[in-house]
Scaffold this active site. Sequence first.
Site, mmCIF file in Angstrom:
data_model
loop_
_atom_site.group_PDB
_atom_site.id
_atom_site.type_symbol
_atom_site.label_atom_id
_atom_site.label_comp_id
_atom_site.label_asym_id
_atom_site.label_seq_id
_atom_site.Cartn_x
_atom_site.Cartn_y
_atom_site.Cartn_z
ATOM 1 N N SER A 92 19.458 47.830 49.404
ATOM 2 C CA SER A 92 19.066 46.207 48.526
ATOM 3 C C SER A 92 17.891 46.222 47.503
ATOM 4 O O SER A 92 17.735 46.825 46.692
ATOM 5 C CB SER A 92 18.840 45.497 49.864
ATOM 6 N N HIS A 93 16.215 45.606 47.671
ATOM 7 C CA HIS A 93 15.591 46.080 47.253
ATOM 8 C C HIS A 93 14.766 46.531 47.040
ATOM 9 O O HIS A 93 13.551 46.917 46.486
ATOM 10 C CB HIS A 93 14.467 44.346 47.546
ATOM 11 N N ASP A 138 17.976 40.867 42.467
ATOM 12 C CA ASP A 138 17.366 42.480 42.706
ATOM 13 C C ASP A 138 18.434 43.722 42.994
ATOM 14 O O ASP A 138 19.042 43.162 42.625
ATOM 15 C CB ASP A 138 17.410 41.747 44.926
ATOM 16 N N ASP A 152 20.679 45.079 44.929
ATOM 17 C CA ASP A 152 22.435 44.865 45.024
ATOM 18 C C ASP A 152 23.024 42.730 44.874
ATOM 19 O O ASP A 152 24.007 42.836 45.186
ATOM 20 C CB ASP A 152 23.113 45.478 46.402
ATOM 21 N N ASP A 192 22.479 40.126 45.656
ATOM 22 C CA ASP A 192 21.948 39.492 46.759
ATOM 23 C C ASP A 192 21.129 38.906 47.134
ATOM 24 O O ASP A 192 20.838 37.016 47.440
ATOM 25 C CB ASP A 192 22.441 39.701 48.202
ATOM 26 N N ARG A 193 19.262 38.839 46.116
ATOM 27 C CA ARG A 193 17.906 38.218 46.246
ATOM 28 C C ARG A 193 18.265 37.198 44.871
ATOM 29 O O ARG A 193 18.707 37.916 43.825
ATOM 30 C CB ARG A 193 17.185 38.629 46.823
ATOM 31 N N LYS A 210 24.821 36.511 51.386
ATOM 32 C CA LYS A 210 23.513 35.948 50.654
ATOM 33 C C LYS A 210 23.871 36.344 48.396
ATOM 34 O O LYS A 210 24.534 37.548 48.421
ATOM 35 C CB LYS A 210 22.145 35.879 50.062
#
Length: 611
Positions: free
Chosen positions: A169-170, A334, A336, A338-339, A434
């Site tokens: 992710s982030h 971010d 991947d 999703d943010r 998200k």
Amino acid sequence: MASVALRLNSLLQSPPQHVISTRSPLLARDHLLLSRRAPFPRLLVRASSSASPILKVESIPTKPYEGQKTGTSGLRKKVKVFQQENYLANWIQSLFNSLPPEDYKGGLLVLGGDGRFFNKEAAEIIIKIAAGNGVGKILVGRDGILSTPAVSAVIRKRKANGGFIMSASHNPGGPDYDWGIKFNYSSGQPAPESITDQIYGNTLSISEIKMADIPDVDLSSLGTKEYGSFTVEVVDPVSDYLELMETVFDFQLIKDLLSRPDFRFIFDAMHAVTGAYAKPIFVDQLGANPSCIMNGVPLEDFGHGHPDPNLTYAKELVQIMYGSNAPDLGAASDGDGDRNMILGKGFFITPSDSVAIIAANAQAAIPYFKSGPKGLARSMPTSGALDRVASRLQLPFFEVPTGWKFFGNLMDDGKLSICGEESFGTGSDHIREKDGIWAVLAWLSIIGEKNKGRKVGEKLVSVEDVAMEHWSTFGRNFFSRYDYEECDSSKANQMIEYLRDLISRSKPGDAFGNYTLKFADDFAYTDPVDGSVATKQGLRFVFADGSRIIYRLSGTGSAGATIRMYIEQFEPDASKHKVDAQVALKPLIELALSISKLEQFTGRQKPTVIT
């Protein structure tokens, strides 16, 4: 190589029906070398062949690793941990050992990721183990690329049994940084704890990995390859997701906004996965100027950056948006995808306010919600701004633990349309993750709707105007989050246990500085759909005036412990809405630090990130 040569010579004389290998499936040198060089008929079969050979499956002995328990969103560790012999393979095999056979045998799975370092090697391992366990077909994004929201969208559109997401992710990427893996189910949502707990249990006893003896797949070219009863299809990572976005939003409304000579937009992909989506969507489909995209090439190490779209790590974008001649709307996503982060000229929209503002304007600005949202939900630490929208619109409202999987049941049951987490996650029931680009398109839609019919030269409704209008209607929930990353885990846990003990001794009416306690607890959640219970989801101190202090240990990091401290206070007085959040919350922040004895336990004098 001598042992490999001896084995190869033996195999050429008498090919076995079943091969046992003690080599690492990470590199898989033995059986991959054989599959590339040995002149077996199966290697000559192409996708158009009318006859399919028998898929050869190897049984590879292995030993368990400790510590393969998933957090709120999969298993995350340093790359070097995953590069250990069989480490990733153990977890993938344990997943298949945890699923009912009908959930994958002969079925369709999706595979994608954020393009970070180790994804390409990991993809080959996952493909071979999927084939070895009887999966019928796997769809892979070209170059292994599929954003987390896109994986969910593809699972749902293609009616797949589930999918793998290769991402931390982030968190930073590269040989010395982070990697992660998670599994999403057939609805497109992250696997529930009932499955992840089984995976962890199986990682503690695993002794065998089932791996198909097939060559590496060329992930750079679109198309289909068949290997006996197993098929790999490399697909465009954008097309299915873009098709979905066109059904959710009024693209003409957004085109009209982006084509205005008096409106400027900038998007920072942070050298992460949305770099693969930004040009096809914002430029090619919506007509934005190509110069609006920053850091638009996905890189394995995210350009040595930290792909977390917040005020600290998206520093370049923040400087632009707070500088002279700033664009009208700035956004970032971010690692991947999703943010998201939303900025106006010199104006930051907190994630808590963002989901509330989207929900309040969704019916007017976004065709997908033309009949109104079904319900709203937020994670427990997220501010109460969304609660006030739900109350005003008379919509069902839910407060759930942190982790997008908790929204999924509500969506599948038709109870929820729009939801968000304060950790820069916003989304809706169009998928079960998200969705960063969705949030950016939602804001472009809101700004577009607010300025519909305004002529060039007239003052445009700005991001700040939208926020001020929202606060004047609903009041403002001042909110801030303090992150203390990579704390010593034992010290962080000691602090949490101290707070749990304090909660057990506290009662309504107790004085905490100038605040009077309404209640204190360790948040627990009972799912209204399936009755499952999640406990120890965050420590809450809620005061009589509605102010809140919350403490959590985050499960999204790969090293040490991240302590998150959340501070919130409601302000109905519109004359105070422009006060800086850090100023408005200063007394409550000082109380939060005092209650927790955070510096005493951790030695940390200041947070890593302030949101």
